[in-house]
Write an enzyme that holds these catalytic residues in place. Structure first.
Site, PDB file in Angstrom:
ATOM      1  N   ASP A  91     139.744   3.183 -59.068  1.00  0.00           N
ATOM      2  CA  ASP A  91     138.985   3.644 -57.903  1.00  0.00           C
ATOM      3  C   ASP A  91     138.604   5.117 -58.053  1.00  0.00           C
ATOM      4  O   ASP A  91     139.168   6.003 -57.407  1.00  0.00           O
ATOM      5  CB  ASP A  91     139.824   3.415 -56.641  1.00  0.00           C
ATOM      6  CG  ASP A  91     139.039   3.615 -55.356  1.00  0.00           C
ATOM      7  OD1 ASP A  91     137.794   3.654 -55.421  1.00  0.00           O
ATOM      8  OD2 ASP A  91     139.681   3.734 -54.286  1.00  0.00           O
TER       9      ASP A  91
ATOM     10  N   GLN B  73     141.828   6.398 -42.641  1.00  0.00           N
ATOM     11  CA  GLN B  73     140.404   6.175 -42.830  1.00  0.00           C
ATOM     12  C   GLN B  73     139.652   7.499 -42.713  1.00  0.00           C
ATOM     13  O   GLN B  73     139.936   8.296 -41.823  1.00  0.00           O
ATOM     14  CB  GLN B  73     139.857   5.195 -41.785  1.00  0.00           C
ATOM     15  CG  GLN B  73     140.071   3.753 -42.161  1.00  0.00           C
ATOM     16  CD  GLN B  73     141.391   3.230 -41.688  1.00  0.00           C
ATOM     17  OE1 GLN B  73     142.255   3.996 -41.329  1.00  0.00           O
ATOM     18  NE2 GLN B  73     141.531   1.922 -41.704  1.00  0.00           N
ATOM     19  N   GLY B  74     138.662   7.704 -43.592  1.00  0.00           N
ATOM     20  CA  GLY B  74     137.885   8.932 -43.547  1.00  0.00           C
ATOM     21  C   GLY B  74     138.381   9.958 -44.544  1.00  0.00           C
ATOM     22  O   GLY B  74     137.678  10.901 -44.895  1.00  0.00           O
ATOM     23  N   ASP B  75     139.628   9.805 -44.998  1.00  0.00           N
ATOM     24  CA  ASP B  75     140.174  10.724 -46.002  1.00  0.00           C
ATOM     25  C   ASP B  75     139.883  10.230 -47.411  1.00  0.00           C
ATOM     26  O   ASP B  75     140.094  10.947 -48.389  1.00  0.00           O
ATOM     27  CB  ASP B  75     141.692  10.862 -45.821  1.00  0.00           C
ATOM     28  CG  ASP B  75     142.058  11.510 -44.503  1.00  0.00           C
ATOM     29  OD1 ASP B  75     141.367  12.454 -44.097  1.00  0.00           O
ATOM     30  OD2 ASP B  75     143.029  11.058 -43.866  1.00  0.00           O
ATOM     31  N   SER B  76     139.426   9.008 -47.538  1.00  0.00           N
ATOM     32  CA  SER B  76     139.158   8.410 -48.842  1.00  0.00           C
ATOM     33  C   SER B  76     138.356   9.336 -49.743  1.00  0.00           C
ATOM     34  O   SER B  76     137.461  10.040 -49.290  1.00  0.00           O
ATOM     35  CB  SER B  76     138.357   7.124 -48.695  1.00  0.00           C
ATOM     36  OG  SER B  76     139.158   6.103 -48.222  1.00  0.00           O
TER      37      SER B  76
ATOM     38  N   HIS C  21     135.179   3.430 -54.205  1.00  0.00           N
ATOM     39  CA  HIS C  21     134.842   2.617 -53.035  1.00  0.00           C
ATOM     40  C   HIS C  21     133.991   3.382 -52.022  1.00  0.00           C
ATOM     41  O   HIS C  21     133.382   2.786 -51.152  1.00  0.00           O
ATOM     42  CB  HIS C  21     136.103   2.032 -52.384  1.00  0.00           C
ATOM     43  CG  HIS C  21     136.916   2.993 -51.584  1.00  0.00           C
ATOM     44  ND1 HIS C  21     138.013   3.646 -52.086  1.00  0.00           N
ATOM     45  CD2 HIS C  21     136.794   3.394 -50.312  1.00  0.00           C
ATOM     46  CE1 HIS C  21     138.539   4.410 -51.144  1.00  0.00           C
ATOM     47  NE2 HIS C  21     137.818   4.266 -50.049  1.00  0.00           N
TER      48      HIS C  21
END
Length: 307
Positions: free
Chosen positions: A130, A250-253, A83
């Site tokens: 993913d 969020q941002g660690d993905s 993603h």
């Protein structure tokens, strides 16, 4: 940003500027003033495989350097979440050896992403499969002190003790065996430069980490069933605490969830998604890397210029 699933608006994919996990087992919960919910600052260079994926100079996702050759001490391949690159990878770069993104050091190396291959069965609505393999325009050289090895960390942080600099700045993470499963309650560590609290607006410039236990699949599946989200045991694993408080955001993905093995730290998970960040009863969901080992090796053989 945390990806917003078409199934449930509250579901956030942890890539594209947002991820949902943190590293390092610590005793206290809270610290919502830090990125990665409930985490602590990582020791510099203690996660030498992690990379910051950036677009136009801004951090969007995490990733992990992997070894592509048993004889070459460099790699032009990074693993991340699908993603993170599903909508394209124009002007995306990968920075290795970073700690404080606002204060670059001579140890940092940046390369441009020239190709991104996400899993052919990746489903952006369910987040199934993913995972993506990125090809860089130039190889990133490893520290010569770890020749032939992987997953070597000079001191991953385990508590709130005084910070100490690590010695390795760029090292590949180990990959698990195909089909390998992590035992319930195994402590894992997640790291990243993402948000420190759900609903926050700023990602962390400093690498943070948090420790989270791997959970029993049935418990995770039951928790997410209430959100009408199916958790596939082969493709996903859950890690976190029933009471919440510690998680990626969020941002660690795309970043690494690692477990210490006999040879070094092993990439058992990739930050994928969650409902909110660090909510009670809704642990972080990670792509189960061991499910994709043959596919990963096939992509490495096809993409890498390192021989």
């Amino acid at each position: 940003m945390r990806f917003m699933s078409g199934v449930v608006v509250a579901v956030g994919l942890l890539g594209c500027g947002g991820s949902e996990i943190e590293q390092t087992p610590i005793e206290t919960v809270g610290h919502t003033d830090q990125e990665i919910v409930g985490g602590v600052e990582a020791r510099p260079n203690s996660h030498p495989w992690i990379v910051s994926l950036q677009q136009d100079g801004s951090h969007i996702c995490g990733g992990s350097l992997v070894r592509v050759s048993a004889t070459q001490e460099e790699s032009d391949i990074v693993l991340t979440a699908a993603h993170c690159v599903y909508d394209g990878y124009f002007s995306v770069t990968a920075t290795a050896g970073a700690h404080d993104l606002y204060r670059p050091t001579s140890a940092q190396v940046t390369a441009r992403v020239t190709k991104a291959v996400y899993h052919p069965q990746y489903n952006p609505d369910t987040t199934l499969n993913d995972i993506a393999v990125l090809k860089l325009d130039k190889p990133i050289k490893f520290d010569t002190s770890v020749a032939g090895a992987c997953g070597q960390s000079s001191g991953m942080r385990r508590n709130l003790a005084p910070q100490r600099a690590g010695g390795n700045t760029r090292v590949p993470v180990c990959l698990p065996a195909s089909g390998e499963r992590v035992a319930e309650n195994t402590m894992a560590t997640v790291a990243g430069w993402g948000l420190t609290r759900e609903g926050g607006s700023d990602t962390s410039s400093i690498l943070l980490q948090v420790g989270v236990p791997v959970l029993r699949h049935q418990d995770v599946a039951n928790s997410y069933r209430s959100q009408k989200i199916f958790i596939d045991e082969n493709a996903m694993l859950g890690a976190g605490y029933k009471k919440g408080g510690k998680d990626a955001c969020q941002g660690d993905s795309g970043g690494p969830l690692v477990v210490k093995g006999s040879q070094g730290y092993v990439l058992q998970g990739i930050v994928s998604f969650g409902v909110g960040c660090a909510r009670a009863g809704l642990p972080g969901i990670y792509t189960r890397v061991s499910n994709y080992i043959p596919w990963i090796h096939k992509q490495i053989r096809s993409l890498s210029a390192v021989r």
